[in-house]
Motif scaffolding. Sequence first.
Motif, short mmCIF file in Angstrom:
data_model
loop_
_atom_site.label_atom_id
_atom_site.label_comp_id
_atom_site.label_asym_id
_atom_site.label_seq_id
_atom_site.Cartn_x
_atom_site.Cartn_y
_atom_site.Cartn_z
N GLY A 1 -29.17 51.01 -32.92
CA GLY A 1 -29.65 51.85 -34.01
C GLY A 1 -29.87 53.28 -33.59
N GLU B 1 -37.58 63.50 -36.13
CA GLU B 1 -36.67 62.44 -36.59
C GLU B 1 -37.09 61.08 -36.04
OE1 GLU B 1 -33.12 61.33 -38.67
OE2 GLU B 1 -34.07 63.31 -38.53
N ARG C 1 -26.49 55.21 -33.33
CA ARG C 1 -25.92 55.39 -34.68
C ARG C 1 -26.67 56.48 -35.42
NH1 ARG C 1 -26.31 49.91 -35.58
NH2 ARG C 1 -27.84 50.36 -37.18
N GLU C 2 -27.99 56.40 -35.32
CA GLU C 2 -28.85 57.40 -35.98
C GLU C 2 -28.47 58.81 -35.54
OE1 GLU C 2 -32.24 58.25 -38.44
OE2 GLU C 2 -31.27 56.33 -38.05
N SER D 1 -39.06 51.73 -34.68
CA SER D 1 -38.27 51.77 -35.92
C SER D 1 -36.83 51.49 -35.55
CB SER D 1 -38.38 53.14 -36.60
OG SER D 1 -37.65 54.10 -35.85
N GLU D 2 -36.05 51.21 -36.54
CA GLU D 2 -34.61 51.03 -36.35
C GLU D 2 -34.02 52.24 -35.62
OE1 GLU D 2 -32.58 48.61 -36.91
OE2 GLU D 2 -30.59 49.55 -36.94
N ALA D 3 -34.54 53.41 -35.94
CA ALA D 3 -33.96 54.65 -35.38
C ALA D 3 -34.16 54.77 -33.87
CB ALA D 3 -34.56 55.87 -36.09
N ALA E 1 -31.02 66.47 -36.45
CA ALA E 1 -31.65 65.29 -35.83
C ALA E 1 -31.58 65.30 -34.30
CB ALA E 1 -30.99 64.01 -36.35
#
Lengths: 152, 152, 152, 152
Positions: B24, A28, B27-28, A48-50, B50
């Motif tokens: 982020g 992920e 939240r992810e 990344s944003e994640a 995830a």
Amino acid sequence: MSDGRTELSQGKRAEVVASFERQGFLRELGARIVTLSGGHCVVELPFSEAVSQQHGLFHGGAIGAIADTAGGYAAMTLAPEGVDVLSAEYKINFLRPAFGQTIVADGVVLKAGRSLTITRVDVWAVDGSNRRLCAAVQQSIARAHSRSPGSD
Amino acid sequence: MSDGRTELSQGKRAEVVASFERQGFLRELGARIVTLSGGHCVVELPFSEAVSQQHGLFHGGAIGAIADTAGGYAAMTLAPEGVDVLSAEYKINFLRPAFGQTIVADGVVLKAGRSLTITRVDVWAVDGSNRRLCAAVQQSIARAHSRSPGSD
Amino acid sequence: MSDGRTELSQGKRAEVVASFERQGFLRELGARIVTLSGGHCVVELPFSEAVSQQHGLFHGGAIGAIADTAGGYAAMTLAPEGVDVLSAEYKINFLRPAFGQTIVADGVVLKAGRSLTITRVDVWAVDGSNRRLCAAVQQSIARAHSRSPGSD
Amino acid sequence: MSDGRTELSQGKRAEVVASFERQGFLRELGARIVTLSGGHCVVELPFSEAVSQQHGLFHGGAIGAIADTAGGYAAMTLAPEGVDVLSAEYKINFLRPAFGQTIVADGVVLKAGRSLTITRVDVWAVDGSNRRLCAAVQQSIARAHSRSPGSD
């Protein structure tokens, strides 16, 4: 100190890669193993944003996760084939803000033991042609005695 | 031990929630703050692909991330308004396999200081009506002196 | 990483030595500084009954104490003159039984910061012509803002 | 969390006391066990020149040593009779300057496992009728498989 940096057997390499590929969390995040030898594992994670935090840096949780992973697989390379490993504990110091295109966690085995293997991991933030040490980790890896959930 | 558990000002509560919402990474993962008071923060994370590892348990990296978050926001509740915080370091011991519907990280401030605030975090795995202590964390939180990336 | 290994000013060297000599605990144990340069400090401790544990090895508490000392003085070499330091936290992994004539703690600065300096320390057990890595430490050193007892 | 606080068998109590009495390092410091029950051990250390640092406070190394001891013996109370234990690792945060007549380390078992037992230790500085939390420790204790020096 591990004699390290020896070539891995095909079987051991396949075990590590298969273990890594079963990890939903790391997939992920976009992490991948870039180096793997006896007592040594390097894991890379692109930005990344994640994996960001509130100021657009790499999140400490993501830094901890790839460090934990690099140390764990460094330890697994020195375990007997067929033996799975898990983290018993780790400690992380955050040294500098982590920003750039990728972070790279470089894990080495300090001592491979029967019950515990001790590693150190350096995490570097790579920004263009610069890299800065952004976190330092010390970790204990145990052999997993049973895979059944709930076992101690 | 912090006298803790006091009501937060509206301003401080809004700051913490806004900070959390900008992350982020969390939240992810699906994390959310479920309790917030002076010197105390509880963060919950539901199970999903995830946040899993290769045996279907919660990944240690996810456990570390929500523990780090719960301790950090517990510390932030005791900082002056307008002051942001960041993790200087933490140490995590994994006690038991983490499986179930959610994990819950319960962070309390041991000592709030001018430059460092020290916290402890317990992470529980909740499986139906059972909960088991799956990780224990000790952490140092620093005040962020500057938000510009690259500052030391 | 500290550029380390630079020569110290006479003033800084005198400060470190004076600080070390005021420490009753270390004098009692028989420890002494054997190397001191910018970002680097090596402390040696001879074996004696006073530093032993129940099996005739060096006691973990003595190992922790000289590691903490080596890291702390490595950090102090990089602080401005007149600034005292103290340990904020450390983490130690015991790798192998520590036996022999002396143990040697080798501390280096990973990052010198305004409020925190992070070090790593390797502790070696020296037995005749053999030396074995017996402990690994990661540590945070803070600047002491006030020497008055009871200040936070 | 250990159900703790159960009475110890005479055999186990005798084992712990005998182990403690063989430790030259702790005898030298003046430490003594003041409480011992299942999963719980409290160790006390009086102030003296031998345990001081340069500002007349308890030395961090002495604080670490009695914390390590309290946690280790808390773990030993839950090990099978005849099984010796040793510290695998610990992490200590120093919260406040430690001054007063004694320091008291209160160790409890968080989880007793087959290969590792995890503890937390609080160290209090006692000054007249005041006591202040001066250090917090998290620790892993292993069973000693062999007492022969040099074994891994």
